[in-house]
Design an enzyme around this catalytic site. Structure first.
Site, short mmCIF file in Angstrom:
data_model
loop_
_atom_site.label_atom_id
_atom_site.label_comp_id
_atom_site.label_asym_id
_atom_site.label_seq_id
_atom_site.Cartn_x
_atom_site.Cartn_y
_atom_site.Cartn_z
N PRO A 194 43.20 39.09 40.68
CA PRO A 194 44.48 38.96 41.39
C PRO A 194 45.08 40.33 41.70
O PRO A 194 45.16 41.19 40.82
CB PRO A 194 45.35 38.19 40.40
CG PRO A 194 44.74 38.43 39.05
CD PRO A 194 43.27 38.62 39.28
N ASP A 215 37.60 42.48 33.77
CA ASP A 215 37.73 43.46 34.86
C ASP A 215 38.32 44.76 34.33
O ASP A 215 38.62 44.88 33.14
CB ASP A 215 38.55 42.93 36.05
CG ASP A 215 40.05 42.87 35.81
OD1 ASP A 215 40.60 43.59 34.95
OD2 ASP A 215 40.71 42.08 36.52
N SER A 216 38.46 45.72 35.20
CA SER A 216 39.03 47.05 34.98
C SER A 216 37.96 48.12 35.04
O SER A 216 37.20 48.31 34.08
CB SER A 216 39.80 47.15 33.65
OG SER A 216 40.94 46.30 33.69
N GLY A 222 48.53 41.78 43.46
CA GLY A 222 49.84 41.36 43.94
C GLY A 222 50.16 41.79 45.36
O GLY A 222 50.79 41.05 46.09
N TYR A 266 52.42 34.88 36.90
CA TYR A 266 53.37 35.71 36.16
C TYR A 266 54.44 34.72 35.72
O TYR A 266 55.21 34.24 36.55
CB TYR A 266 53.97 36.78 37.06
CG TYR A 266 53.08 37.99 37.27
CD1 TYR A 266 52.51 38.65 36.19
CD2 TYR A 266 52.83 38.49 38.55
CE1 TYR A 266 51.71 39.76 36.37
CE2 TYR A 266 52.03 39.60 38.74
CZ TYR A 266 51.47 40.24 37.65
OH TYR A 266 50.68 41.33 37.81
N HIS A 283 44.37 45.65 33.08
CA HIS A 283 45.12 45.71 34.34
C HIS A 283 44.74 46.97 35.13
O HIS A 283 45.56 47.55 35.84
CB HIS A 283 46.62 45.69 34.06
CG HIS A 283 47.44 44.94 35.07
ND1 HIS A 283 47.97 43.68 34.87
CD2 HIS A 283 47.83 45.27 36.32
CE1 HIS A 283 48.65 43.30 35.92
NE2 HIS A 283 48.59 44.25 36.83
C1 FNR Z 1 46.67 44.43 40.18
N1 FNR Z 1 46.42 43.57 39.11
C2 FNR Z 1 47.13 42.39 39.00
N2 FNR Z 1 46.87 41.53 37.99
C3 FNR Z 1 47.51 40.35 37.90
O1 FNR Z 1 47.25 39.58 36.98
N3 FNR Z 1 48.43 40.01 38.85
C4 FNR Z 1 48.75 40.82 39.88
O2 FNR Z 1 49.57 40.49 40.72
C5 FNR Z 1 48.11 42.08 39.95
N4 FNR Z 1 48.43 42.97 40.93
C6 FNR Z 1 47.71 44.13 41.08
C7 FNR Z 1 47.99 45.00 42.12
C8 FNR Z 1 47.18 46.11 42.33
C9 FNR Z 1 47.47 47.01 43.48
C10 FNR Z 1 46.09 46.38 41.47
C11 FNR Z 1 45.18 47.55 41.71
C12 FNR Z 1 45.86 45.55 40.40
C13 FNR Z 1 45.36 43.87 38.14
C14 FNR Z 1 44.02 43.30 38.62
O3 FNR Z 1 44.00 41.91 38.51
C15 FNR Z 1 42.85 43.88 37.82
O4 FNR Z 1 43.10 43.65 36.46
C16 FNR Z 1 42.65 45.37 38.11
O5 FNR Z 1 42.68 45.59 39.49
C17 FNR Z 1 41.34 45.88 37.54
O6 FNR Z 1 41.25 47.27 37.68
P1 FNR Z 1 40.39 48.00 38.84
O7 FNR Z 1 38.95 47.61 38.60
O8 FNR Z 1 40.88 47.50 40.15
O9 FNR Z 1 40.65 49.45 38.64
#
Ligand code: FNR
Length: 390
Positions: A101, A317-318, A103, A156, A287
């Site tokens: 996800p 993830d991450s 945002g 959320y 995250h």
């Molecule tokens: C996120 N992530 C995130 N997670 C979630 O549960 N709800 C959300 O709305 C968001 N929004 C969000 C915005 C942006 C711009 C990013 C980059 C990330 C976290 C996402 O789900 C995930 O955990 C991370 O993106 C993993 O890290 P990498 O691999 O993108 O660096």
């Protein structure tokens, strides 16, 4: 039995197109994609996507952690065909990746309807989208673009329980196959890239469509979001955060009728307790290093969480940037692997087509690594093929 998709064949398509003078429209690798995306994204969207917490040490550690693991090549074991399919709480998927996800994904496409464009890419590839609570288009509309591909909804959990239950009911009604509770973001982490420009898109009214269309959110307002969007965004700020307790989890379990995923779990004890309280899958993630600059990479925590989960699916993830990273996370026990920033940048560069090409590229690289190194299935990968190099 149908032959499973051989994702690596995508490279033949690319090379055969080359004979007609056609090169891929977008880069297939993360570094080039990121560079192109940064050049085309509006500065405030680029900062928001790129931002990590503090000095971004954890964000970098997430990516670097993958370099410390390597797959030992095995020969003479017939990996001519590979099977990358997985099953998650009764949902069968042709491949082990999904879109995490994000945002502000709605803002990453040039038409600001990125959630819909990503849903179209999910429909085209069979790679599930986990749609965020923070979207430019309401979840019901996103669901309509998913085709036959299962979708998941990320929640959320708001402070207002009526609103929380309304969002859960809407997600279930729209056909999402699971709800992921994000636990690590009831307050935003300290992100200098955004703070230096005092820029936070949600407070400008972006990505709040699930709230603005919700009857329980609207009840809280004196004037509708259409009449006074600034007041509605301020009300969102009041209701957004909820630092959940184990008792809250019991309540959410009771009101949810689809599988529940706990996102942001990194400690084995938390994984165990969440499972004991009825969660159907654990989502090990920090995250992307955006929330806490705690130091440890998410990958370092995956093994302990997998062990504690004891057979319950673990999403991860991450720091995943390419197909090799996907294979390594699978070998360490992840059931499915979330792609984050790579698809956000692909969307910025090429819209729906860009996301499709990036997902296919990640899958092709993963499949070819398994082919060349002699691991025809994910079960084979887990039989000790991965070793820590440093
Ligand atoms: C996120 N992530 C995130 N997670 C979630 O549960 N709800 C959300 O709305 C968001 N929004 C969000 C915005 C942006 C711009 C990013 C980059 C990330 C976290 C996402 O789900 C995930 O955990 C991370 O993106 C993993 O890290 P990498 O691999 O993108 O660096």
């Amino acid at each position: 039995m149908n032959r499973p998709p051989q994702y690596g064949d995508f490279q033949y398509e690319i090379y055969l197109d080359g004979l007609k003078g056609i090169a891929p429209r977008y880069p297939v690798d993360f570094a080039s994609l990121e560079e192109k995306a940064h050049a085309v994204m509006p500065w405030w969207v680029r900062n928001y996507v790129a931002a990590g917490c503090g000095n971004e040490h954890t964000q970098r550690a997430n990516v670097e952690a993958f370099n410390r693991w390597g797959l030992v090549p095995r020969m003479f074991n017939g990996s001519y065909e590979r099977d990358l399919s997985v099953s998650l709480f009764g949902v069968n998927l042709p491949s082990p990746i999904f879109m995490s996800p994000i945002g502000v994904i709605g803002l990453c496409s040039q038409d600001f309807h990125g959630d819909l464009r990503v849903a179209e890419a999910a429909a085209a590839t069979g790679v599930p989208m986990m749609t965020s609570t923070l979207s430019m288009d309401p979840m019901e509309e996103i669901a309509q673009h998913l085709g036959q591909t299962p979708g998941f909804f990320q929640l959320y959990t708001p402070g207002d329980r009526d609103l929380a239950e309304s969002l859960i009911n809407r997600a279930q009604g729209a056909g999402f196959k699971a709800i992921a509770l994000t636990l690590d973001t009831w307050v935003t982490g300290w992100r200098p890239r955004d703070l230096n420009y005092a820029s936070f898109p949600q407070l400008r009214g972006y990505c709040l469509s699930n709230y603005f269309t919700d009857p329980y959110f609207r009840k809280r307002l004196e004037k509708s979001p259409e009449e006074d969007p600034a007041a509605a965004a301020r009300e969102w700020m009041k209701v957004f955060g909820n630092s959940l307790t184990w008792d809250d989890l019991k309540w959410i379990r009771e009101v949810s009728h689809v599988p529940l995923i706990a996102k942001g779990i990194c400690h084995p004890e938390d994984a165990r307790k969440a499972i004991d309280l009825g969660v159907d899958a654990i989502y090990c993630s920090n995250h992307g290093g955006r929330q806490a600059n705690g130091g440890l990479s998410a990958l370092e925590m995956l093994g302990g969480v997998v062990e504690a989960a004891d057979g319950v699916p673990v999403l991860f993830d991450s720091g995943v940037r390419n197909g090799s990273d996907v294979v390594k996370a699978l070998a360490l026990g992840a059931t499915a692997v979330g792609i984050g920033r790579p698809y956000a940048y692909a969307l910025a560069v090429g819209g729906t087509d860009g996301v499709i090409q990036q997902l296919r590229s990640i899958l092709a690289e993963a499949d070819l690594l398994m082919a060349v190194d002699g691991y025809p299935t994910i079960a084979d990968l887990r039989k000790g093929g991965l070793i820590k190099a440093v």
